[in-house]
Design a protein around this motif. Structure first.
Motif, short mmCIF file in Angstrom:
data_model
loop_
_atom_site.label_atom_id
_atom_site.label_comp_id
_atom_site.label_asym_id
_atom_site.label_seq_id
_atom_site.Cartn_x
_atom_site.Cartn_y
_atom_site.Cartn_z
N ASP A 10 1.78 -78.82 8.86
CA ASP A 10 0.95 -79.09 7.68
C ASP A 10 -0.46 -79.49 8.08
O ASP A 10 -1.44 -79.05 7.46
CB ASP A 10 1.59 -80.18 6.82
N VAL A 11 -0.59 -80.29 9.13
CA VAL A 11 -1.92 -80.66 9.63
C VAL A 11 -2.66 -79.41 10.11
O VAL A 11 -3.84 -79.22 9.80
CB VAL A 11 -1.83 -81.72 10.75
N MET A 12 -1.97 -78.56 10.85
CA MET A 12 -2.61 -77.33 11.34
C MET A 12 -3.03 -76.43 10.18
O MET A 12 -4.12 -75.85 10.21
CB MET A 12 -1.69 -76.59 12.29
N ARG A 13 -2.21 -76.33 9.14
CA ARG A 13 -2.58 -75.52 7.97
C ARG A 13 -3.87 -76.03 7.34
O ARG A 13 -4.74 -75.25 6.94
CB ARG A 13 -1.45 -75.48 6.95
N VAL A 14 -4.01 -77.35 7.24
CA VAL A 14 -5.24 -77.93 6.68
C VAL A 14 -6.43 -77.56 7.56
O VAL A 14 -7.48 -77.14 7.06
CB VAL A 14 -5.12 -79.47 6.54
N LEU A 15 -6.28 -77.69 8.87
CA LEU A 15 -7.38 -77.38 9.78
C LEU A 15 -7.71 -75.89 9.79
O LEU A 15 -8.88 -75.52 9.84
CB LEU A 15 -7.07 -77.90 11.18
N TRP A 16 -6.70 -75.03 9.75
CA TRP A 16 -6.96 -73.59 9.71
C TRP A 16 -7.66 -73.21 8.41
O TRP A 16 -8.57 -72.38 8.41
CB TRP A 16 -5.66 -72.81 9.87
N ALA A 17 -7.27 -73.84 7.31
CA ALA A 17 -7.91 -73.55 6.02
C ALA A 17 -9.36 -74.01 6.00
O ALA A 17 -10.21 -73.42 5.33
CB ALA A 17 -7.13 -74.21 4.89
N ALA A 18 -9.65 -75.07 6.75
CA ALA A 18 -11.00 -75.64 6.77
C ALA A 18 -11.87 -75.05 7.87
O ALA A 18 -13.02 -75.45 8.03
CB ALA A 18 -10.92 -77.15 6.94
N ALA A 19 -11.35 -74.10 8.62
CA ALA A 19 -12.06 -73.58 9.80
C ALA A 19 -13.47 -73.10 9.49
O ALA A 19 -14.39 -73.34 10.27
CB ALA A 19 -11.25 -72.47 10.45
N HIS A 27 -9.58 -88.61 7.46
CA HIS A 27 -9.55 -88.88 6.02
C HIS A 27 -9.42 -87.58 5.22
O HIS A 27 -8.65 -87.50 4.26
CB HIS A 27 -10.80 -89.64 5.57
N THR A 28 -10.16 -86.56 5.62
CA THR A 28 -10.11 -85.27 4.93
C THR A 28 -8.72 -84.65 5.05
O THR A 28 -8.17 -84.14 4.06
CB THR A 28 -11.17 -84.30 5.50
N ILE A 29 -8.14 -84.71 6.24
CA ILE A 29 -6.80 -84.18 6.46
C ILE A 29 -5.78 -84.95 5.62
O ILE A 29 -4.94 -84.36 4.93
CB ILE A 29 -6.42 -84.22 7.96
N THR A 30 -5.88 -86.28 5.66
CA THR A 30 -4.95 -87.13 4.90
C THR A 30 -5.05 -86.85 3.41
O THR A 30 -4.03 -86.70 2.73
CB THR A 30 -5.24 -88.63 5.18
#
Length: 132
Positions: A10-19, A27-30
């Motif tokens: 789930d953390v990786m999905r957030v980071l990939w989406a924000a790439a 804070h953004t990830i949380t």
């Protein structure tokens, strides 16, 4: 490589989406994870994110008093690595590939065919089953 755990994925999905937007804070990830109906603590997300960084999946940069994280590898890299490891564990790589290819829908099969045809130095006529 072990597959990601649920929270790691789930953390990786957030980071990939924000790439495209650049590195993001814990804070953004949380916040992104908690909009999915969760109530994760900042420290939990920070721990998971730091573990992913230690495993070589993330990089961080210090901006002011906080760190910003970004993925070092893409989601496609992750999927390809899992697929390679699955093939490596098979006693019959060709058989596993054929079963996998048989499960693709028409659009996916066409994309795979196109990708194989685009490989450098690949002569489609020399591949088993070419032209059939």
């Amino acid at each position: 490589m072990r597959p990601f755990g649920e929270l790691e994925a789930d953390v990786m999905r957030v980071l990939w989406a924000a790439a495209d937007d650049g590195p993001v804070t814990i804070h953004t990830i949380t916040d992104a994870l908690n909009t999915e109906g969760r109530n994760l603590a900042y420290t939990t997300v920070m721990t998971v994110t730091e573990r992913l960084r230690a495993k070589g999946w993330l990089t961080r940069e210090k901006v002011s008093r906080s760190f910003r994280y970004s993925a070092l590898r893409t989601a496609d890299d992750y999927s390809a690595q899992l697929m390679t490891e699955a093939l490596d564990s098979s006693a019959d790589r060709a058989g596993a590939l054929l079963r996998f290819a048989g499960r693709l829908d028409a659009a996916e099969a066409a994309a795979l065919r196109q990708a194989l045809d685009a490989l450098p130095g690949d002569d489609a006529a020399e591949r088993p089953g070419a032209g059939s």
